[in-house]
Design an enzyme around this catalytic site. Structure first.
Site, PDB file in Angstrom:
ATOM      1  CG  ASP A 280      -1.812  -0.690   0.407  1.00 49.02           C
ATOM      2  OD1 ASP A 280      -2.458  -1.482  -0.040  1.00 49.02           O
ATOM      3  OD2 ASP A 280      -2.325  -1.604   2.506  1.00 49.02           O
TER       4      ASP A 280
ATOM      5  CE  LYS B  19       1.922  -2.120  -4.272  1.00 55.10           C
ATOM      6  NZ  LYS B  19       2.186  -2.754  -3.021  1.00 55.10           N
TER       7      LYS B  19
ATOM      8  N   GLY C 207      -4.155  -4.502  -4.271  1.00 57.29           N
ATOM      9  CA  GLY C 207      -5.607  -3.803  -4.431  1.00 57.29           C
ATOM     10  C   GLY C 207      -4.768  -2.158  -4.658  1.00 57.29           C
ATOM     11  CG  HIS C 208      -1.946  -1.783  -6.938  1.00 59.74           C
ATOM     12  ND1 HIS C 208      -1.333  -2.762  -7.738  1.00 59.74           N
ATOM     13  CD2 HIS C 208      -1.317  -2.374  -6.016  1.00 59.74           C
ATOM     14  CE1 HIS C 208      -0.719  -3.464  -7.076  1.00 59.74           C
ATOM     15  NE2 HIS C 208      -0.413  -3.710  -5.807  1.00 59.74           N
TER      16      HIS C 208
ATOM     17  CD  GLN D 239       0.646  -9.588  -2.749  1.00 56.47           C
ATOM     18  OE1 GLN D 239       0.945  -9.641  -3.909  1.00 56.47           O
ATOM     19  NE2 GLN D 239      -0.643  -8.720  -2.615  1.00 56.47           N
TER      20      GLN D 239
HETATM   21  P1  GDP Z   1      -0.815   0.250  -3.502  1.00 54.97           P
HETATM   22  O1  GDP Z   1      -1.460  -0.699  -2.579  1.00 54.97           O
HETATM   23  O2  GDP Z   1       0.431   0.244  -2.498  1.00 54.97           O
HETATM   24  O3  GDP Z   1      -1.152   1.015  -5.357  1.00 54.97           O
HETATM   25  O4  GDP Z   1      -1.390   1.526  -2.557  1.00 54.97           O
HETATM   26  P2  GDP Z   1      -3.171   1.145  -2.591  1.00 54.97           P
HETATM   27  O5  GDP Z   1      -3.619   2.118  -3.623  1.00 54.97           O
HETATM   28  O6  GDP Z   1      -3.671   0.406  -1.757  1.00 54.97           O
HETATM   29  O7  GDP Z   1      -2.932   2.728  -1.141  1.00 54.97           O
HETATM   30  C1  GDP Z   1      -2.562   3.676  -1.280  1.00 54.97           C
HETATM   31  C2  GDP Z   1      -3.908   4.788  -1.215  1.00 54.97           C
HETATM   32  O8  GDP Z   1      -2.801   6.459  -1.360  1.00 54.97           O
HETATM   33  C3  GDP Z   1      -4.481   5.101  -2.049  1.00 54.97           C
HETATM   34  O9  GDP Z   1      -5.809   5.499  -1.951  1.00 54.97           O
HETATM   35  C4  GDP Z   1      -3.889   6.482  -2.855  1.00 54.97           C
HETATM   36  O10 GDP Z   1      -4.678   6.748  -3.768  1.00 54.97           O
HETATM   37  C5  GDP Z   1      -2.834   7.367  -2.327  1.00 54.97           C
HETATM   38  N1  GDP Z   1      -1.864   7.765  -2.763  1.00 54.97           N
HETATM   39  C6  GDP Z   1      -1.015   7.676  -3.252  1.00 54.97           C
HETATM   40  N2  GDP Z   1      -0.043   8.618  -3.608  1.00 54.97           N
HETATM   41  C7  GDP Z   1      -0.822   9.654  -2.420  1.00 54.97           C
HETATM   42  C8  GDP Z   1       0.109  10.920  -1.618  1.00 54.97           C
HETATM   43  O11 GDP Z   1       0.974  11.418  -1.976  1.00 54.97           O
HETATM   44  N3  GDP Z   1      -0.685  11.573  -1.457  1.00 54.97           N
HETATM   45  C9  GDP Z   1      -2.140  11.168  -0.744  1.00 54.97           C
HETATM   46  N4  GDP Z   1      -2.417  11.740   0.216  1.00 54.97           N
HETATM   47  N5  GDP Z   1      -2.620   9.534  -1.281  1.00 54.97           N
HETATM   48  C10 GDP Z   1      -1.964   8.765  -1.843  1.00 54.97           C
HETATM   49  P1  IMO Z   2      -0.301  -3.981  -1.912  1.00 52.28           P
HETATM   50  O1  IMO Z   2      -1.065  -5.360  -3.658  1.00 52.28           O
HETATM   51  C1  IMO Z   2      -0.911  -4.657   2.115  1.00 52.28           C
HETATM   52  C2  IMO Z   2      -0.733  -9.122   3.899  1.00 52.28           C
HETATM   53  C3  IMO Z   2      -2.045  -9.710   4.123  1.00 52.28           C
HETATM   54  C4  IMO Z   2      -1.632 -10.198   5.155  1.00 52.28           C
HETATM   55  C5  IMO Z   2      -0.339 -10.727   3.734  1.00 52.28           C
HETATM   56  C6  IMO Z   2      -0.725 -12.010   3.821  1.00 52.28           C
HETATM   57  O2  IMO Z   2      -2.151  -3.623  -2.305  1.00 52.28           O
HETATM   58  O3  IMO Z   2       0.561  -3.585  -1.565  1.00 52.28           O
HETATM   59  P2  IMO Z   2      -2.726 -12.569   1.949  1.00 52.28           P
HETATM   60  O4  IMO Z   2      -3.968 -13.370   1.158  1.00 52.28           O
HETATM   61  O5  IMO Z   2      -1.297 -12.380   0.271  1.00 52.28           O
HETATM   62  O6  IMO Z   2      -2.493 -14.729   1.562  1.00 52.28           O
HETATM   63  O7  IMO Z   2      -1.974 -12.482   3.242  1.00 52.28           O
HETATM   64  O8  IMO Z   2      -0.036 -10.116   3.422  1.00 52.28           O
HETATM   65  N1  IMO Z   2      -1.020  -8.161   2.012  1.00 52.28           N
HETATM   66  C7  IMO Z   2      -0.551  -6.835   2.334  1.00 52.28           C
HETATM   67  N2  IMO Z   2      -0.878  -5.828   2.922  1.00 52.28           N
HETATM   68  N3  IMO Z   2      -1.115  -4.460   0.886  1.00 52.28           N
HETATM   69  C8  IMO Z   2      -1.161  -5.259  -0.171  1.00 52.28           C
HETATM   70  O9  IMO Z   2      -1.479  -5.173  -1.268  1.00 52.28           O
HETATM   71  C9  IMO Z   2      -1.414  -6.759   0.211  1.00 52.28           C
HETATM   72  N4  IMO Z   2      -1.853  -8.127  -0.012  1.00 52.28           N
HETATM   73  C10 IMO Z   2      -1.181  -9.534   0.753  1.00 52.28           C
HETATM   74  O10 IMO Z   2      -3.191  -8.196   4.695  1.00 52.28           O
HETATM   75  O11 IMO Z   2      -1.000  -9.705   6.536  1.00 52.28           O
HETATM   76 MG    MG Z   3      -2.754  -1.451  -1.631  1.00 52.41          MG
END
Ligand code: GDP
Ligand code: IMO
Ligand code: MG
Length: 458
Positions: free
Chosen positions: A34, A37, A61-62, A245
């Site tokens: 998270d 990415k 979850g991107h 991840q």
């Molecule tokens: P990922 O799994 O690495 O793609 O990250 P996620 O999407 O799960 O979580 C990142 C969250 O932060 C998302 O809701 C993005 O829209 C948000 N985000 C990304 N970059 C920034 C930033 O520079 N500032 C803020 N405030 N939010 C951001």
């Molecule tokens: P993104 O791509 C954050 C964590 C789960 C759990 C562990 C194992 O959005 O960064 P799994 O279902 O993969 O066997 O769970 O990994 N986990 C993540 N945490 N962001 C993710 O994906 C994750 N994908 C798996 O919460 O601790």
């Molecule tokens: Mg994510």
């Protein structure tokens, strides 16, 4: 350093003659996921012909925000929102056909030509409903410490892959082969389900029929993606490898056993796509300006106070797939140095700098105290990692001048620039890009940086 700001369609190739030699980059998370990415891969995709996912499944979850639309991509690479960019689901990914078809439908509804852009490896392993069932039961067992998984069946599917009894996408498309393999796998699952006392919930024949139906809808999208990628590279096209991840969730290099079941670190990009290490030109790590984690497991710099809650609210730190509140804490230098080592980061992208706006002081974890000794090394054993106490330094914040939405490096408050310089000095890795908001144009690539060269923006 000067800075290059870019937004919608603003990325351009420096050379007027196609692509230079710095072609193929891996972009991956340097923490526990998270890191942002999705936003970064989406933005950089404009500079690439192909974007390939190499591991994980719909546990990812991107989040990508394009103008007023918000997409949460789970399985499909974040490059898909750029028309004309080919997106590949590599052999290292595990695919739940139902989740895939749902995601395709969601994107098609938004006007994205997914079917025209996507290719899925015939070597991907397939997730079945019984993988989810087994995972739920296993996580709930009293004699086992729960990992806090996403309950998507990811781990059990990889177990079958490594156990050499899994079913691959190519097998699913060949009915007689599928039937034979499914018989064997079904027998295995029936035994497990019986042992867990859930045999009545296992509708094996319904699943078989459903998967045959779904196979027909997926068939046109499946091919040998290792060949596709290597052919594209051979023609001089640029490929970006998108990690899901984060490195600390990598099965080998993460905080085992509190990890996911795949190779999230940079090495996974090669095994998970069939592209050789010699074809990779650069590796970019994505990190938040602080750190979060979802699920169980050690987290030395976790903040249980109001300050942690403030980060959670300001950063909207709730899981994009499961909605779970993310655990929040401070930037962890030993962790980043470790992930920089195992991945060989050329440059870092620091996201969510704006979330620290308003703070008088920022805590940074600079060392680990283990058994009274301070170290900056990452313990391999979970038993040790759980005993780690974070050692902190305090760094001045920028309480009066927000960074949110700032698009040039010079316009960042002095203390924010100092914080970035501090992170560079402590981690030993250049910060080539800073993100100040979730939108595409809220991004700064620093002029003169290695990142700028790798993206061919210089
Ligand atoms: P990922 O799994 O690495 O793609 O990250 P996620 O999407 O799960 O979580 C990142 C969250 O932060 C998302 O809701 C993005 O829209 C948000 N985000 C990304 N970059 C920034 C930033 O520079 N500032 C803020 N405030 N939010 C951001
Ligand atoms: P993104 O791509 C954050 C964590 C789960 C759990 C562990 C194992 O959005 O960064 P799994 O279902 O993969 O066997 O769970 O990994 N986990 C993540 N945490 N962001 C993710 O994906 C994750 N994908 C798996 O919460 O601790
Ligand atoms: Mg994510």
């Amino acid at each position: 350093m000067r800075a290059t700001c870019f937004g919608y369609g603003a990325l351009r190739y420096n050379s007027g003659f196609g692509h230079n030699s710095m072609s193929n980059l891996i972009v991956l998370g340097s923490q526990w996921g998270d890191e942002g990415k999705g936003k970064i891969v989406d933005l950089f995709s404009e500079k690439f012909d192909v974007v390939a996912r190499y591991q994980g499944g719909h546990n990812a979850g991107h989040t990508v925000i394009v103008k007023d639309q918000r997409f949460v991509l789970k399985l499909i690479p974040s490059g898909v929102l750029h028309p004309g960019v080919k997106v590949v689901i590599g052999n290292g990914v595990v695919v739940d056909p139902l989740a895939l078809l749902e995601e395709i439908a969601m994107l098609e509804k938004a006007g994205v030509d997914v079917r025209g852009q996507i290719a899925i490896s015939n070597r991907c392993h397939v997730i079945f409903p019984f993988h989810r069932m087994v995972e739920k039961v296993s996580e709930a067992r009293e004699d086992r410490q729960a990992i806090g998984t996403t309950s998507r069946g990811i781990g059990p599917c990889y177990e079958d892959k490594i156990g050499r009894r899994g079913i691959r996408m190519g097998d699913l498309l060949n009915t007689p082969i599928f039937d034979a393999l499914y018989d064997m796998l079904a027998e295995d699952k029936a035994t497990t389900a019986k042992a867990f006392g859930i045999a009545n919930d296992l509708h094996l024949e319904e699943i078989r029929a459903l998967y045959k139906q779904m196979a027909e809808r997926i068939r046109p999208l499946v091919c040998d993606t290792a060949k596709l990628l290597n052919d594209a590279i051979g023609r001089g096209q640029r490929v970006m490898f998108e990690g899901a991840q984060g490195t600390m969730l990598d099965i080998d290099h993460g905080t085992y056993p509190f990890v996911t079941s795949s190779s999230a670190a940079a090495g996974g990009a090669c095994t998970g796509t069939g592209v050789a290490p010699t074809k990779i030109d650069g590796i970019l790590g994505v990190s938040k300006a602080y750190i979060t984690r979802v699920g169980a497991g050690p987290f030395p710099s976790e903040d249980f106070t109001e300050a942690g809650e403030r980060i959670r609210q300001a950063g909207r730190e709730f899981g994009s797939v499961t909605g779970r509140p993310r655990r929040c804490g401070w930037f962890d230098v030993p962790l980043l140095r470790y992930t920089a080592m195992v991945n060989g980061f050329d440059s870092l992208i620091i996201t969510k700098l704006d979330v620290l706006d308003g703070l008088e002081e920022i805590k940074v974890c600079t060392g680990y105290r283990v058994h009274g000794e301070v170290t900056d090394e990452m313990p391999a054993e979970n038993a040790l990692m759980e005993k780690v106490e974070a050692v902190y330094e305090m760094v001045p914040g920028w309480p009066d001048s927000p960074t949110a939405g700032v698009t040039s490096y010079e316009a960042l408050p002095r203390q924010a620039q100092d914080y970035i310089a501090y992170l560079e000095a402590k981690t030993g890795v250049e910060v080539g890009c800073v993100s100040t908001g979730p939108e595409r144009n809220q991004t700064i690539v620093r002029a003169g940086s290695k990142m700028e060269k790798l993206l061919d923006l210089a």
